[in-house]
Design a protein around this motif. Structure first.
Motif, PDB file in Angstrom:
ATOM      1  N   GLY A 121      10.044  -4.149   1.613  1.00  0.00           N
ATOM      2  CA  GLY A 121       9.414  -2.923   2.082  1.00  0.00           C
ATOM      3  C   GLY A 121       8.958  -3.077   3.517  1.00  0.00           C
ATOM      4  N   ASP A 142       3.333  -5.941   1.848  1.00  0.00           N
ATOM      5  CA  ASP A 142       4.694  -5.432   1.800  1.00  0.00           C
ATOM      6  C   ASP A 142       4.679  -4.254   0.822  1.00  0.00           C
ATOM      7  N   THR A 143       5.090  -3.080   1.284  1.00  0.00           N
ATOM      8  CA  THR A 143       4.985  -1.893   0.444  1.00  0.00           C
ATOM      9  C   THR A 143       5.806  -2.010  -0.840  1.00  0.00           C
ATOM     10  N   ALA A 144       6.979  -2.624  -0.765  1.00  0.00           N
ATOM     11  CA  ALA A 144       7.807  -2.778  -1.974  1.00  0.00           C
ATOM     12  C   ALA A 144       7.119  -3.686  -2.983  1.00  0.00           C
ATOM     13  N   ASP A 145       6.552  -4.788  -2.514  1.00  0.00           N
ATOM     14  CA  ASP A 145       5.836  -5.703  -3.410  1.00  0.00           C
ATOM     15  C   ASP A 145       4.623  -5.018  -4.034  1.00  0.00           C
ATOM     16  N   ILE A 201       4.128  -1.752  -4.521  1.00  0.00           N
ATOM     17  CA  ILE A 201       4.550  -0.735  -5.490  1.00  0.00           C
ATOM     18  C   ILE A 201       5.020  -1.393  -6.778  1.00  0.00           C
ATOM     19  N   ASN A 202       5.822  -2.441  -6.663  1.00  0.00           N
ATOM     20  CA  ASN A 202       6.288  -3.145  -7.863  1.00  0.00           C
ATOM     21  C   ASN A 202       5.122  -3.721  -8.647  1.00  0.00           C
ATOM     22  N   TRP A 203       4.142  -4.289  -7.951  1.00  0.00           N
ATOM     23  CA  TRP A 203       2.969  -4.843  -8.629  1.00  0.00           C
ATOM     24  C   TRP A 203       2.208  -3.739  -9.347  1.00  0.00           C
ATOM     25  N   ARG A 204       2.042  -2.621  -8.658  1.00  0.00           N
ATOM     26  CA  ARG A 204       1.277  -1.509  -9.228  1.00  0.00           C
ATOM     27  C   ARG A 204       1.969  -0.909 -10.455  1.00  0.00           C
ATOM     28  N   LEU A 205       3.275  -0.936 -10.497  1.00  0.00           N
ATOM     29  CA  LEU A 205       4.025  -0.337 -11.597  1.00  0.00           C
ATOM     30  C   LEU A 205       4.144  -1.221 -12.833  1.00  0.00           C
ATOM     31  N   THR A 206       3.665  -2.447 -12.749  1.00  0.00           N
ATOM     32  CA  THR A 206       3.717  -3.292 -13.939  1.00  0.00           C
ATOM     33  C   THR A 206       2.764  -2.742 -14.986  1.00  0.00           C
ATOM     34  N   ASN A 255      -1.038  -3.177 -14.748  1.00  0.00           N
ATOM     35  CA  ASN A 255      -1.740  -2.555 -13.619  1.00  0.00           C
ATOM     36  C   ASN A 255      -1.786  -1.031 -13.714  1.00  0.00           C
TER      37      ASN A 255
END
Length: 70
Positions: A3, A52-55, A57-62, A65
């Motif tokens: 990201g 990193d925006t991609a990291d 977002i992926n973290w938030r979508l787990t 979270n």
């Protein structure tokens, strides 16, 4: 795909939350990096948090979270 690297203030804006919320997410494992920045006037270094925006977002979508409200 990587990201965009953003500051804590920018990440808070992207997610529509305040910076203390980002601090709470950091404590829960939000991926981040520390960027060392030289202050030439004071002849010292400071550290800024970079996300990193991609990291993020992926973290938030787990599943773990998403239980927390935004």
């Amino acid at each position: 795909m990587p990201g965009v690297q953003v500051s804590k203030a920018d990440l808070a804006h992207i997610f529509g939350v305040d910076q203390p919320t980002i601090d709470g997410w950091i404590e829960k494992g939000l991926p981040h990096m520390q960027k060392r920045i030289q202050d030439r006037e004071r002849q010292s270094f400071t550290r800024d948090l970079i996300f990193d925006t991609a990291d993020a977002i992926n973290w938030r979508l787990t599943a773990n979270n998403l239980a927390e409200d935004w």
